[in-house]
Design an enzyme around this catalytic site. Structure first.
Site, mmCIF file in Angstrom:
data_model
loop_
_atom_site.group_PDB
_atom_site.id
_atom_site.type_symbol
_atom_site.label_atom_id
_atom_site.label_comp_id
_atom_site.label_asym_id
_atom_site.label_seq_id
_atom_site.Cartn_x
_atom_site.Cartn_y
_atom_site.Cartn_z
ATOM 1 N N ARG A 11 0.814 -1.215 0.000
ATOM 2 C CA ARG A 11 0.000 0.000 0.000
ATOM 3 C C ARG A 11 0.853 1.274 0.000
ATOM 4 N NH1 ARG A 11 -3.705 -0.385 -2.577
ATOM 5 N NH2 ARG A 11 -4.363 1.650 -1.802
ATOM 6 N N SER A 153 5.562 7.465 11.702
ATOM 7 C CA SER A 153 4.351 6.742 11.299
ATOM 8 C C SER A 153 3.311 7.735 10.820
ATOM 9 C CB SER A 153 3.785 5.952 12.480
ATOM 10 O OG SER A 153 3.327 6.847 13.493
ATOM 11 N N CYS A 154 2.260 7.221 10.203
ATOM 12 C CA CYS A 154 1.183 8.113 9.750
ATOM 13 C C CYS A 154 0.524 8.800 10.937
ATOM 14 C CB CYS A 154 0.157 7.335 8.926
ATOM 15 S SG CYS A 154 -0.642 5.956 9.785
ATOM 16 N N HIS A 181 -8.640 3.752 13.007
ATOM 17 C CA HIS A 181 -7.829 3.520 11.812
ATOM 18 C C HIS A 181 -8.520 2.568 10.847
ATOM 19 C CE1 HIS A 181 -4.289 2.747 9.351
ATOM 20 N NE2 HIS A 181 -3.603 3.633 10.055
ATOM 21 N N THR A 213 -0.694 0.074 19.569
ATOM 22 C CA THR A 213 -0.143 1.226 18.870
ATOM 23 C C THR A 213 1.134 1.698 19.558
ATOM 24 O OG1 THR A 213 -0.504 3.532 18.205
ATOM 25 C CG2 THR A 213 -1.640 2.799 20.190
ATOM 26 N N ARG A 236 -9.173 -0.623 14.807
ATOM 27 C CA ARG A 236 -9.340 -0.697 13.355
ATOM 28 C C ARG A 236 -10.820 -0.824 13.042
ATOM 29 N NH1 ARG A 236 -4.626 -3.569 11.343
ATOM 30 N NH2 ARG A 236 -2.813 -2.600 12.348
#
Length: 343
Positions: A11, A153-154, A181, A213, A236
């Site tokens: 991705r 990280s994002c 997320h 996380t 998630r």
């Protein structure tokens, strides 16, 4: 111009390649190689068509083991280990490590030992790497002499501009973040045996799933004064892309909703221009798909309780925004190398 290789074409790897051609990075970064275990035809197909981000904006074809984009030919390898590639022959200046399989410095060092001058990681790494960078906040810590750098990280790229703004406005005492997320490719479509993390054996499309996380560690590394002061959880949810962080911060000095939102708007047009966004519109997550910014604060959701407890809603495209930040770091590194060569 840096000659770049992408290691891992999932991705983030595909988003990185696409952003190079779509967002103006091609004049500074030239992708010459992709290392991915899949075959060249599948690599080509998943480059051309993407459920989340749509069709690739340029013609894509295959010539032998080369992925051809416009007039660019990108050699594709299928190596399982960094030392199985002849990096010297490829004349690679920088590897964008997008597989997520390397985080410890001793692991990444295998690329350097195999002839790669520099590695930029698309994931958080251990403290032994040369630098962990959130572009817009601390890119000045990158030097031409460094060999292994992480683009964090994002989620870290999302929260740091906001925390930095709040710290400057009123001081941050402590707080919490809840990351909501989108599903990721380490989750199965239906329940499956593939990991020791029991929650991640469950169907990604059927449940809201708590996950671990490392955001708290990321915040502490970038803003040491907040070490141990920000608690972080994550779940998630069954969406393809775009995530959101629900942030609650206790401030040292009293503030109002108007003061918080004004500070964020100012940051969005100055220090964090094109990185931090601010909106007062009625949005859903899909509105931020393919948004290149690190974070967009939804000002309609800002709350202040008793003058000190600030609640914020922070949107981010966890794929596209992060891929663009990784390339910003790569271009910053490239400029240092060019400037050094000229002197």
């Amino acid at each position: 111009m840096l000659r770049v290789a992408i290691n891992g074409y999932g991705r983030i790897g595909r988003s990185v390649l696409r952003a190079i051609y779509e967002n103006g990075f091609r004049d500074r970064l030239h992708v010459v190689a992709i290392n991915e275990l899949s075959d060249i035809e599948t690599i080509s197909y998943l480059t051309r068509y993407d459920t989340t981000h749509g069709r690739f904006p340029k013609p894509v074809s295959v010539r032998g083991q080369n992925l051809v984009i416009g007039e660019d030919e990108i050699f594709c390898t299928n190596a399982k280990a960094p030392e199985d590639i002849d990096w010297a022959e490829l004349n690679v200046d920088l590897v964008l490590e997008c597989s997520g399989a390397f985080s410890a410095r001793e692991q990444v060092q295998r690329f350097v030992d195999a002839g790669v001058p520099r590695v930029l990681l698309s994931q958080p790494a251990d403290a032994e790497v040369d630098a962990t960078i959130v572009y817009g906040f601390n890119e000045s810590k990158v030097t031409a002499e460094q060999t292994i750098v992480s683009a964090a990280s994002c989620t870290t790229n999302c929260v740091i501009p906001v925390l930095d703004t709040l710290q400057s406005l009123a001081g941050v005492v402590h707080g919490t973040t809840q990351t909501i997320h989108s599903a990721m490719n380490d989750q199965p479509v239906i329940d499956a045996y593939h990991t020791n993390d029991l929650r991640l054996t469950r169907s990604a499309i059927s449940s809201i799933i708590p996950v671990n996380t490392g955001l708290g560690r990321g915040i502490a590394r970038l803003m040491p004064e907040l070490a141990g002061k920000i608690g972080c959880n994550a779940i998630r949810v069954p969406t393809l892309n775009v995530s959101v962080i629900d942030m609650v911060i206790q401030t040292e000095h009293p503030v109002t909703v108007e003061q918080v939102n004004t500070a964020l708007q100012v940051a969005a047009s100055s220090k964090y221009a094109n990185l931090l966004g601010y909106t007062q519109e009625a949005h859903a997550s899909v509105d931020f798909n393919h948004d290149p910014r690190s974070v967009i604060v939804d000002g309609t959701q800002t709350q202040v309780v008793d003058g000190h407890m600030v609640k914020l809603l922070c949107w981010f495209d966890n794929e596209w925004g992060y891929a663009n930040r990784m390339l910003d770091v790569a271009c910053y590194w490239q400029k240092l190398l060019v400037d050094g060569a000229q002197h």
